[in-house]
Write a protein that holds these residues in place. Structure first.
Motif, short mmCIF file in Angstrom:
data_model
loop_
_atom_site.label_atom_id
_atom_site.label_comp_id
_atom_site.label_asym_id
_atom_site.label_seq_id
_atom_site.Cartn_x
_atom_site.Cartn_y
_atom_site.Cartn_z
N GLY A 1 0.82 -1.20 0.00
CA GLY A 1 0.00 0.00 0.00
C GLY A 1 0.85 1.25 0.00
N VAL A 2 0.17 2.37 0.12
CA VAL A 2 0.84 3.66 0.09
C VAL A 2 0.96 4.21 1.51
N ALA B 1 4.83 0.65 -1.05
CA ALA B 1 5.80 -0.36 -0.60
C ALA B 1 5.06 -1.65 -0.25
N THR B 2 5.84 -2.68 -0.08
CA THR B 2 5.32 -3.98 0.36
C THR B 2 5.83 -4.23 1.78
N PHE B 3 4.91 -4.66 2.64
CA PHE B 3 5.21 -4.80 4.07
C PHE B 3 5.10 -6.27 4.47
N PHE B 4 6.09 -6.73 5.21
CA PHE B 4 6.12 -8.11 5.67
C PHE B 4 6.14 -8.11 7.21
N HIS C 1 5.73 4.14 13.77
CA HIS C 1 4.37 3.83 13.32
C HIS C 1 4.19 4.35 11.90
N LEU C 2 3.73 3.49 11.03
CA LEU C 2 3.38 3.91 9.67
C LEU C 2 1.89 3.68 9.47
N THR C 3 1.24 4.66 8.94
CA THR C 3 -0.16 4.51 8.57
C THR C 3 -0.21 4.29 7.07
N VAL C 4 -0.78 3.18 6.67
CA VAL C 4 -0.72 2.75 5.27
C VAL C 4 -2.13 2.61 4.71
N ALA C 5 -2.32 3.17 3.53
CA ALA C 5 -3.56 2.94 2.78
C ALA C 5 -3.31 1.71 1.92
N VAL C 6 -3.81 0.57 2.36
CA VAL C 6 -3.50 -0.69 1.67
C VAL C 6 -4.17 -0.72 0.31
N ASP C 7 -3.62 -1.55 -0.55
CA ASP C 7 -4.20 -1.72 -1.87
C ASP C 7 -5.60 -2.34 -1.76
N GLU C 8 -6.35 -2.18 -2.82
CA GLU C 8 -7.75 -2.59 -2.81
C GLU C 8 -7.94 -4.05 -2.43
N LYS C 9 -7.04 -4.91 -2.90
CA LYS C 9 -7.23 -6.34 -2.65
C LYS C 9 -7.04 -6.71 -1.19
N PHE C 10 -6.47 -5.82 -0.39
CA PHE C 10 -6.25 -6.12 1.02
C PHE C 10 -7.29 -5.44 1.92
#
Lengths: 296, 687
Positions: A95-96, A152-155, A110-119
């Motif tokens: 997400g972004v 980015a991609t987060f794991f 802390h990161l606040t992420v707007a996840v992609d639609e599929k998530f």
């Protein structure tokens, strides 16, 4: 009635010879069936009214390793892990980044992420459409923190935070891969322009249970000459003999390069190890000190 | 010579006293007396060994107020915070206090007496239905019930409730079997007293009414005269409750409403597990056997007792609020049925020579089986020593010192009762809090799906410590891991939070209470009122006055400028200080004036830059203005207005989207380049 069950004599008034008309009576079996049906109905109604409805079982995004190791105990080094409910040990989302914030009270980024639609479907109502991603101090030296607006991609581990109305979180996130960077190179490059970071810790080696003790962390930069390093993020974790974390604290060094942390030793008597994770500008130092909590 | 036939030798006359004694002994039921004595001993021995718990302190304190102990007026009000219970137990206890003086042991003695008196009441009910042998077994089952013993040894309302509830059932039983209306009047009065013991006692009255209503032989006694007299008896017995309701109607209604909303986060089998742990498998098996007998036989008495058990079990299972002491009213019924099963079993043996000894053998076997659980009733390992800690506070702390105690809602009252100190809870609970002085603070409604409020964890502690109301924090461990090598001393989030407050406000460990050679209670005296100190500067010509607050009390202070020590001082009892120093010759725009106490806590400000007119060496008196901040928040925007900052006009007016989530104790800090800053901790919503 059995002979030995001899109740006290029932006193009946004399002359009571009233003859009753025959009455159709329900058999015992029918009466029992009727009573059972009524009882079951009442219980079902009460349960439906009083027992709260269960919400659906939370789900988590799947894990796409891509060379990133999956952790079997993801909550190691996480402060106060009982507030988190692990849904999946390893999950991957993308997400972004909307916000990046260092929180000095717990040392996490802390990161606040707007996840992609599929998530989106994995988020809960308490998330309000955004995912909280947290990077804990022991992982800070291995994790790139993307700037706001980057995709980015987060794991990390997919958890529910009881203190945030069971909102879903990626906590901890032990790898973040911004778009355009290969996974193998997604680790921060420390900057040593101001000199190498060094940390010294001053603390007692033994304390009685319930007593307070102070830890003073001194950070320095060694370039041409040693100078006090301010704004160094320090995270302390006390682990017991089994390696389980029991106490956590975060601090930041002041202009003199020192940070004081006060603890109350309300721990079970035994031997502990205090781990200090200090980081600044991509440089990290880890110091471990033994601590014995003695019985009074 | 004839002989005169003679009969047996005439009986020798006994002395009058011995004759009277023999007559009395012949009338006294010796086995029952022995069971009652056993029950009394188990409930009365060593009651003083441990101090009162939180709820006990509340009830004993209320009784003390009723008895005229004015020193308790400040801490206890005459109304129940929980289920809007009436004060029957407290009123009875206050009579005892007026005779023997106020004391914690007296409260427990009254409870133990009621629990003991329940034994003959149970005997009489069982005698009416099942005969003498079963009745004795029933009385024995209740006497040795570990659960009843444990509750009988506590100054709570439940033993009184069990006694009056059982008495109500007895009156109903005797009314049906004797058809004497006096038993009906007694049932009405006892039922009303049961409700006054605890509101849930209405269940016992309802069971009694159903039993009487279905008894055909007494329907002819349902005349207006008898019913009116029964109602009159109920009203007379209800007078104390009526007075209480009239005096405190609003509070009563509020507490009743809030108590109905309380719930306990326990599994559905909570009471089953509880009773199994208190009674053990053998006693519980006897209960189940007795219930099975009753279902099989279904005599009139069986139906009454099954109805009694069924009503209680259903209600307490479905009632969302559960506690370890609520299920006591069921124990008399299951004891009677278990006694009946034992009585029937004692007749099962056919060999006459064993019939005589079987009851005694069975009784001994039951007692032996119950011994482990009876022993557990005397276990005091969970007791953390709060009474002793409170007495230390009473002896060593100033009279106006306030105490905050780790609590589930009531533990602070132990300190109010024993130490006569203003005491406050620390923890999460959905219960109103009575502040010292009698002010009632309702629990704030949980938000966001939370089950219990957090105001006594996140809000009240900071306020009470900041204004100096609370200066002692008490932490204790309630569990009995001895020694606590496996469990951590800190487990829950609330406990962790209290630990954090001790650290934040520099708690100094002043006393430790030990139980079984282990530290169990720690008392910390707070040495500061603020988590972070603050300072202010005032330039008076060639000198600068630095005033600070929030430092450790009575602490040496060091003032540095640009890293060099320029002055020293000392904080007072409130952690405040004032130090005067010579104005530095050369001030730099970003050098800090820092005041530090002995704990390393510090506050800093940028030294104010002198004006142009100061080049002559005369420093203008300039008091750095303290910025003032105001915020207004709406759903989509937060607006900030501030005065006194260091810019061209000294004012600011930024706006930004509201933070998510807004938290009542997170600070919003606005700071200018000169270091002047202002903080708010709560965004004010626009009306």
């Amino acid at each position: 009635m059995r002979q030995h069950e001899a109740p006290t004599i029932l006193r009946r008034p004399a002359g009571d010879l009233k003859v009753e008309a025959p009455v159709h009576r329900l058999s015992r079996r029918r009466l029992a069936v009727a009573a059972a049906v009524v009882f079951a109905t009442v219980v079902a109604v009460l349960v439906a009214l009083l027992v709260p409805q269960r919400t659906g079982t939370p789900t988590a995004p799947s894990w796409s390793g891509e060379g990133v190791p999956c952790r079997s105990e993801p909550l190691t080094h996480v402060h106060n892990p009982t507030r988190l409910t692990v849904v999946a040990n390893c999950a991957t989302v993308s997400g972004v980044v909307r916000k990046v914030q260092y929180r000095p009270n717990d040392g996490n980024v802390h990161l606040t992420v707007a996840v992609d639609e599929k998530f989106q479907r994995y988020l809960r109502s308490a998330n309000q459409g955004l995912l909280n991603v947290e990077v804990i101090p022991p992982d800070a030296r291995y994790v790139i923190i993307p700037s706001v607006g980057k995709h980015a991609t987060f794991f990390g581990a997919w958890v529910l935070d009881r203190n945030e109305r069971r909102a879903a979180e990626l906590h901890p996130a032990w790898r973040i891969v911004p778009d355009g960077i290969p996974v193998a190179q997604a680790t921060p490059t420390p900057t040593t322009g101001s000199g190498k970071l060094s940390v010294a810790v001053d603390m007692p080696t033994a304390v009685a249970i319930g007593e307070q003790f102070r830890v003073v962390v001194r950070a320095q930069r060694s370039a041409a000459a040693k100078t006090a390093a301010s704004e160094v993020r320090v995270f302390a974790e006390i682990t017991n003999a089994a390696g389980k974390g029991v106490r956590w604290k975060a601090a930041t060094t002041n202009t003199l390069g020192t940070a004081s942390m006060d603890f109350i030793a309300l721990h079970a008597p035994g031997t502990f190890v205090v781990h200090f994770y200090a980081s600044k500008d991509g440089q990290s130092v880890v110091v471990a000190k033994p601590l014995t909590v003695t019985r009074r | 010579m004839g002989t005169t036939a003679t009969g047996s030798e005439p009986r020798q006359a006994l002395p009058p006293r011995r004759e009277l004694l023999l007559r009395l002994v012949g009338r006294v039921n010796l086995p029952l007396l022995g069971i009652v004595i056993l029950a009394a001993v188990l409930r009365l021995v060593q009651l003083q060994r441990i101090g009162l718990r939180g709820d006990e302190a509340v009830y004993v304190g209320q009784a003390g107020v009723l008895a005229g102990a004015h020193e308790l007026d400040r801490y206890f009000i005459l109304i129940s915070r929980g289920n809007s219970n009436f004060l029957l137990y407290q009123e009875i206890l206050s009579v005892v206090f007026r005779i023997f003086g106020v004391g914690d042991v007296s409260g427990r003695v009254v409870s133990a007496v009621f629990s003991t008196l329940t034994v003959p009441v149970i005997y009489w009910i069982a005698l009416t239905f099942y005969g003498r042998r079963s009745a004795l077994f029933a009385a024995l089952m209740f006497a040795i019930s570990g659960y009843s013993i444990s509750l009988g040894r506590l100054a709570l309302l439940d033993s009184t409730l069990a006694f009056f509830g059982t008495l109500t059932i007895l009156c109903a039983v005797r009314f049906v079997h004797t058809e004497r209306p006096w038993w009906l009047y007694a049932m009405a009065a006892a039922g009303t007293l049961t409700i006054q013991a605890k509101v849930t006692g209405g269940l016992a009255l309802a069971v009694a009414i159903v039993y009487v209503a279905f008894a055909r032989n007494v329907r002819k006694l349902a005349t207006p005269r008898h019913l009116s007299l029964a109602a009159l008896a109920a009203v007379v017995a209800c007078v104390p409750a009526i007075i209480q309701i009239v005096q405190h109607w609003d509070t009563f209604r509020g507490f009743l409403g809030s108590s109905l909303r309380r719930n306990s986060a326990v599994p559905w089998y909570y009471y089953e597990r509880l009773l199994l742990s208190y009674e053990g498998a053998i006693v519980v098996a006897l209960w189940v056997l007795g219930i099975a007998f009753a279902v099989r036989r279904r005599t009139r008495g069986d139906k009454l007792l099954l109805l009694w058990i069924f009503a209680m079990a259903c209600f307490y299972s479905l009632y969302s609020l559960k506690a370890f002491n609520y299920i006591v009213p069921v124990i008399p019924a299951v004891s009677i049925l278990a006694g009946r099963a034992l009585g029937s079993a004692s007749y099962a043996l056919r060999r006459p020579q064993l019939l005589r000894w079987t009851p005694a053998v069975l009784a001994v076997a039951v007692i032996v089986a119950a011994v482990p659980n009876i022993t557990k009733s005397f276990d005091d390992r969970p007791y953390p020593g709060l009474r002793e800690a409170a007495k230390w506070i009473a002896a060593e702390s100033p009279r106006d010192a306030g105490v905050m105690v780790l609590s589930h809602g009531s533990a602070q009252y132990v300190f109010a009762y024993y130490a006569h100190r203003d005491s406050y809870p620390f923890g999460r609970f959905n219960l109103a809090t009575i502040l010292p002085g009698g002010e009632i603070v309702p629990a704030s409604a949980p938000t966001g799906g939370a089950h219990t409020p957090r105001d006594w964890v996140t809000d009240w502690p900071n306020r009470l410590i900041a204004d100096g109301t609370v200066s002692y924090l008490v932490y204790y461990t309630p569990w009995g891991d001895d020694p606590p090598t496996e469990d951590q001393v800190i487990r829950t989030a609330s406990q962790r939070r209290l630990q954090m407050y001790v650290e934040r406000y520099h708690g100094q460990l002043v006393h430790v209470e030990y139980r079984h050679h282990e530290a169990r209670t720690w008392i910390y005296r707070l040495t500061t009122h603020r988590p972070r100190p603050v300072i202010d500067l005032k330039v008076n010509g060639p000198t600068v006055s630095v005033t600070g607050s929030g430092f450790m009390v009575n602490s040496p202070l060091t003032v540095t400028y640009n890293g060099k020590v320029v002055a020293r001082g000392r904080s007072d009892q409130d952690g405040s200080a004032s130090v005067t120093l010579a104005t530095p010759q050369r001030t730099r725009p970003r050098s800090l004036l820092v005041m530090t106490d002995s704990a390393g806590r510090y506050a800093s400000l940028v030294f104010p830059k002198p004006t142009m007119s100061d080049r002559t060496g005369n420093y203008a008196e300039r008091t750095p203005p303290k910025p003032v901040l105001r915020t207004t928040a709406t759903a989509g925007q937060v607006s900030v207005c501030g005065d006194g900052f260091t810019d061209a006009k000294g004012t600011i007016s930024p706006a930004f989207p509201p933070p998510a989530p807004d938290h009542p104790t997170w600070p919003l800090v606005v700071q200018d380049t000169a270091g002047s800053c202002s903080t708010v901790t709560r965004l004010e919503a626009r009306p």
